[in-house]
Write a protein that holds these residues in place. Sequence first.
Motif, PDB file in Angstrom:
ATOM      1  N   PRO A   1      88.303   1.234 -30.347  1.00 22.48           N
ATOM      2  CA  PRO A   1      87.893   2.616 -30.555  1.00 22.48           C
ATOM      3  C   PRO A   1      88.908   3.407 -31.352  1.00 22.48           C
ATOM      4  O   PRO A   1      90.102   3.174 -31.253  1.00 22.48           O
ATOM      5  N   SER A   2      88.408   4.346 -32.109  1.00 24.72           N
ATOM      6  CA  SER A   2      89.290   5.257 -32.843  1.00 24.72           C
ATOM      7  C   SER A   2      89.442   6.533 -32.028  1.00 24.72           C
ATOM      8  O   SER A   2      88.684   6.808 -31.105  1.00 24.72           O
ATOM      9  N   PHE A   3      90.436   7.299 -32.371  1.00 19.42           N
ATOM     10  CA  PHE A   3      90.700   8.566 -31.658  1.00 19.42           C
ATOM     11  C   PHE A   3      89.520   9.512 -31.847  1.00 19.42           C
ATOM     12  O   PHE A   3      88.962   9.628 -32.922  1.00 19.42           O
ATOM     13  N   SER A   4      89.132  10.182 -30.797  1.00 17.78           N
ATOM     14  CA  SER A   4      87.977  11.082 -30.838  1.00 17.78           C
ATOM     15  C   SER A   4      88.164  12.177 -31.886  1.00 17.78           C
ATOM     16  O   SER A   4      89.223  12.769 -31.997  1.00 17.78           O
ATOM     17  N   LEU A   5      87.069  12.462 -32.624  1.00 19.34           N
ATOM     18  CA  LEU A   5      87.128  13.490 -33.657  1.00 19.34           C
ATOM     19  C   LEU A   5      86.813  14.877 -33.107  1.00 19.34           C
ATOM     20  O   LEU A   5      87.058  15.877 -33.785  1.00 19.34           O
ATOM     21  N   LEU A   6      86.273  14.937 -31.876  1.00 20.58           N
ATOM     22  CA  LEU A   6      85.875  16.230 -31.342  1.00 20.58           C
ATOM     23  C   LEU A   6      87.036  17.204 -31.297  1.00 20.58           C
ATOM     24  O   LEU A   6      86.945  18.342 -31.751  1.00 20.58           O
ATOM     25  N   GLY A   7      88.168  16.761 -30.744  1.00 20.19           N
ATOM     26  CA  GLY A   7      89.333  17.640 -30.660  1.00 20.19           C
ATOM     27  C   GLY A   7      89.851  18.045 -32.018  1.00 20.19           C
ATOM     28  O   GLY A   7      90.361  19.147 -32.188  1.00 20.19           O
ATOM     29  N   LYS A   8      89.731  17.135 -33.006  1.00 19.37           N
ATOM     30  CA  LYS A   8      90.208  17.446 -34.353  1.00 19.37           C
ATOM     31  C   LYS A   8      89.385  18.577 -34.965  1.00 19.37           C
ATOM     32  O   LYS A   8      89.918  19.492 -35.591  1.00 19.37           O
ATOM     33  N   HIS A   9      88.065  18.496 -34.815  1.00 22.19           N
ATOM     34  CA  HIS A   9      87.211  19.545 -35.361  1.00 22.19           C
ATOM     35  C   HIS A   9      87.520  20.884 -34.690  1.00 22.19           C
ATOM     36  O   HIS A   9      87.577  21.916 -35.355  1.00 22.19           O
ATOM     37  N   GLU A  10      87.712  20.855 -33.370  1.00 21.23           N
ATOM     38  CA  GLU A  10      88.009  22.107 -32.674  1.00 21.23           C
ATOM     39  C   GLU A  10      89.360  22.667 -33.093  1.00 21.23           C
ATOM     40  O   GLU A  10      89.539  23.884 -33.184  1.00 21.23           O
ATOM     41  N   GLU A  11      90.313  21.795 -33.373  1.00 14.34           N
ATOM     42  CA  GLU A  11      91.624  22.254 -33.813  1.00 14.34           C
ATOM     43  C   GLU A  11      91.508  22.995 -35.145  1.00 14.34           C
ATOM     44  O   GLU A  11      92.125  24.049 -35.343  1.00 14.34           O
ATOM     45  N   VAL A  12      90.700  22.454 -36.058  1.00 12.22           N
ATOM     46  CA  VAL A  12      90.510  23.100 -37.357  1.00 12.22           C
ATOM     47  C   VAL A  12      89.740  24.403 -37.194  1.00 12.22           C
ATOM     48  O   VAL A  12      90.083  25.424 -37.804  1.00 12.22           O
ATOM     49  N   ARG A  13      88.690  24.398 -36.350  1.00 16.43           N
ATOM     50  CA  ARG A  13      87.926  25.624 -36.120  1.00 16.43           C
ATOM     51  C   ARG A  13      88.803  26.713 -35.522  1.00 16.43           C
ATOM     52  O   ARG A  13      88.709  27.881 -35.892  1.00 16.43           O
ATOM     53  N   ASP A  14      89.658  26.331 -34.576  1.00 16.41           N
ATOM     54  CA  ASP A  14      90.550  27.313 -33.950  1.00 16.41           C
ATOM     55  C   ASP A  14      91.514  27.911 -34.973  1.00 16.41           C
ATOM     56  O   ASP A  14      91.860  29.097 -34.900  1.00 16.41           O
TER      57      ASP A  14
ATOM     58  N   ARG B   1      91.703  31.837 -35.663  1.00 16.92           N
ATOM     59  CA  ARG B   1      92.941  32.605 -35.507  1.00 16.92           C
ATOM     60  C   ARG B   1      93.192  33.491 -36.713  1.00 16.92           C
ATOM     61  O   ARG B   1      93.796  34.560 -36.592  1.00 16.92           O
ATOM     62  N   ARG B   2      92.734  33.052 -37.866  1.00 17.49           N
ATOM     63  CA  ARG B   2      92.914  33.839 -39.091  1.00 17.49           C
ATOM     64  C   ARG B   2      91.682  34.680 -39.414  1.00 17.49           C
ATOM     65  O   ARG B   2      91.509  35.136 -40.542  1.00 17.49           O
ATOM     66  N   HIS B   3      90.837  34.876 -38.417  1.00 17.75           N
ATOM     67  CA  HIS B   3      89.612  35.664 -38.568  1.00 17.75           C
ATOM     68  C   HIS B   3      88.752  35.140 -39.714  1.00 17.75           C
ATOM     69  O   HIS B   3      88.083  35.903 -40.419  1.00 17.75           O
ATOM     70  N   ASN B   4      88.791  33.821 -39.887  1.00 18.13           N
ATOM     71  CA  ASN B   4      87.986  33.141 -40.900  1.00 18.13           C
ATOM     72  C   ASN B   4      88.261  33.668 -42.310  1.00 18.13           C
ATOM     73  O   ASN B   4      87.379  33.646 -43.174  1.00 18.13           O
ATOM     74  N   HIS B   5      89.468  34.149 -42.541  1.00 17.81           N
ATOM     75  CA  HIS B   5      89.846  34.636 -43.875  1.00 17.81           C
ATOM     76  C   HIS B   5      91.208  34.059 -44.245  1.00 17.81           C
ATOM     77  O   HIS B   5      92.204  34.291 -43.548  1.00 17.81           O
ATOM     78  N   ILE B   6      91.239  33.300 -45.342  1.00 14.98           N
ATOM     79  CA  ILE B   6      92.483  32.706 -45.834  1.00 14.98           C
ATOM     80  C   ILE B   6      92.874  33.471 -47.095  1.00 14.98           C
ATOM     81  O   ILE B   6      92.420  33.159 -48.202  1.00 14.98           O
TER      82      ILE B   6
ATOM     83  N   THR C   1      83.566  35.575 -44.120  1.00 16.79           N
ATOM     84  CA  THR C   1      84.978  35.425 -44.485  1.00 16.79           C
ATOM     85  C   THR C   1      85.596  36.705 -45.052  1.00 16.79           C
ATOM     86  O   THR C   1      86.765  36.693 -45.444  1.00 16.79           O
ATOM     87  N   LEU C   2      84.843  37.785 -45.115  1.00 13.93           N
ATOM     88  CA  LEU C   2      85.290  38.978 -45.846  1.00 13.93           C
ATOM     89  C   LEU C   2      86.173  39.881 -44.991  1.00 13.93           C
ATOM     90  O   LEU C   2      85.783  40.981 -44.595  1.00 13.93           O
ATOM     91  N   GLN C   3      87.388  39.437 -44.725  1.00 15.29           N
ATOM     92  CA  GLN C   3      88.304  40.206 -43.880  1.00 15.29           C
ATOM     93  C   GLN C   3      89.648  40.435 -44.575  1.00 15.29           C
ATOM     94  O   GLN C   3      90.704  40.362 -43.946  1.00 15.29           O
ATOM     95  N   ARG C   4      89.615  40.728 -45.863  1.00 13.70           N
ATOM     96  CA  ARG C   4      90.850  40.979 -46.603  1.00 13.70           C
ATOM     97  C   ARG C   4      91.504  42.266 -46.095  1.00 13.70           C
ATOM     98  O   ARG C   4      90.839  43.310 -46.007  1.00 13.70           O
ATOM     99  N   PRO C   5      92.799  42.241 -45.760  1.00 10.35           N
ATOM    100  CA  PRO C   5      93.495  43.458 -45.315  1.00 10.35           C
ATOM    101  C   PRO C   5      93.371  44.571 -46.348  1.00 10.35           C
ATOM    102  O   PRO C   5      93.612  44.364 -47.538  1.00 10.35           O
TER     103      PRO C   5
ATOM    104  N   SER D   1      83.640  32.689 -36.803  1.00 12.82           N
ATOM    105  CA  SER D   1      83.571  34.050 -36.303  1.00 12.82           C
ATOM    106  C   SER D   1      84.729  34.867 -36.861  1.00 12.82           C
ATOM    107  O   SER D   1      85.881  34.505 -36.683  1.00 12.82           O
ATOM    108  N   ALA D   2      84.391  35.963 -37.540  1.00 18.13           N
ATOM    109  CA  ALA D   2      85.417  36.862 -38.061  1.00 18.13           C
ATOM    110  C   ALA D   2      85.712  37.982 -37.086  1.00 18.13           C
ATOM    111  O   ALA D   2      86.517  38.852 -37.365  1.00 18.13           O
ATOM    112  N   ALA D   3      85.041  37.975 -35.928  1.00 16.69           N
ATOM    113  CA  ALA D   3      85.260  39.046 -34.952  1.00 16.69           C
ATOM    114  C   ALA D   3      85.270  38.462 -33.555  1.00 16.69           C
ATOM    115  O   ALA D   3      85.838  37.410 -33.329  1.00 16.69           O
ATOM    116  N   ASP D   4      84.593  39.123 -32.605  1.00 13.70           N
ATOM    117  CA  ASP D   4      84.775  38.772 -31.210  1.00 13.70           C
ATOM    118  C   ASP D   4      83.662  37.936 -30.613  1.00 13.70           C
ATOM    119  O   ASP D   4      83.687  37.656 -29.420  1.00 13.70           O
ATOM    120  N   PHE D   5      82.645  37.516 -31.393  1.00 14.66           N
ATOM    121  CA  PHE D   5      81.581  36.714 -30.797  1.00 14.66           C
ATOM    122  C   PHE D   5      82.130  35.342 -30.452  1.00 14.66           C
ATOM    123  O   PHE D   5      82.825  34.715 -31.244  1.00 14.66           O
TER     124      PHE D   5
END
Length: 459
Positions: free
Chosen positions: A135-148, A152-157, A310-314, A337-341
């Motif tokens: 078996p390979s390492f589960s991808l579920l945690g990897k996807h959640e790590e990227v989503r988190d 954290r950046r309010h979906n704006h880079i 993604t439209l959260q430019r300061p 999510s760019a806000a609190d949902f």
Amino acid sequence: MSKAFVGVRLQRLREERGISQVALAKTLGISPSYLNQIEHNQRPLTVPILLRINAQFGVDVQMFSDDDEARLIADVRDVLAEVGGDTVSLAETRALAANMPGVARVLLELHRRARVASERAETLVATVGDSNHLPSFSLLGKHEEVRDYFNRRHNHIVELDEAAEAIFVDGDFVVGEAAQALMARLAERHGVRVLIGGSENSEKQRYDERSKTLHLADFLRPGQQAFQMAFQLAALEMRPLIDALIRDGGFAEGESRRLARIGLANYFAGALVMPYTRFLQSAEELGYDIERLSSRFGVGFEAVCHRLSTLQRPGMPGLPFFFVRVDRAGNVSKRHSAADFHFSRVGGTCPLWIVYEAFSQPDKVLSQIARMPDGRSYLWIARRVVSGPIGYGRPQKTFAVGLGCDLRHAHRLIYSRGLDLSEPDASTSIGLGCKVCDRQDCVQRAAPSLLERASLTLP
């Protein structure tokens, strides 16, 4: 802000900047005793003081918003429900998220790692004895790590957004017609040739590094071709910046870094085809009409929805949207999510959510005022989308995409026309999924809630 008792965050700001309480009080023009009361949540942080903090330190005021706190509370409640921590009260959870958000996030990360380890152990047990199928390492945690990371950046880079907009302006790109300019940039700066057609599968693009040839599928529309070329441009031209973002993001595992690289390259592609300033101005002008934005920028419905989230430019933010994509089986393949949902980490989603109704009314944009168990209300819009090869016998992918925002912003959307935004009875009561929803009187309940103690008895 619904509340402004954020003393710990102010203390954290002082620690990060190495400023004493007396020095900060002097900078803000208040007494040390007043500042001490704010830091111990005995006095609220007022708007004038918040504006002084912003002016003196350049701190994003969202740091003192309760939007992040609401999402953190929901995340912690999810974890507590899953591990059986039903003795922890909501008041205790709120106190943890408000006063020790860093500790709460560490607990969430520990839970994520535990889930990954558990899934790996279960896979090992299921495959023991088969040496040819390790078996390979589960991808579920990897996807959640990227989503988190994106959450954290309010979906704006901001770094990628500004770089993409600079290329659009410097290259004299035209809104809705970026494909030719991108093809020319790839050829002139990187020696890459673009070929369209010739693929019989559902692969949108394939890059041959040896021949420096980018192959694009024949079923892609011009806007989609531009997006795929922009994705390749990110890999060639934005690599140092993306490497720095991944390094600063703390992605430790190889698979997490690979997924983060794809996510950041996709972000850059969307930002280049739909440049921030022009896109935000168009969205405001058109009342956030997704289909008209799709026509103006030459991209699909889903791409516009994703970009709106993604439209959260300061200093120049758009509306804080939430974006989700699901299939008929209820699997969530994208969520931002760019806000609190809060999108639940466990327990699926709610069948009363308008996004599922979109499958039964193809090509129609549906709207819903949805009220969550915590009392917050949102305006959601949803539509079915289809992608993939065109032609007989060539399978396509079908999804429903949803875009939502807090009800207080709904009047700015064209989709609120004809809806009574002030009438509570006009809303639909939904939840995050049966396992983490405490609505006991719901007619659609499919499983008992993990948030409530339940005794199961045999009939």
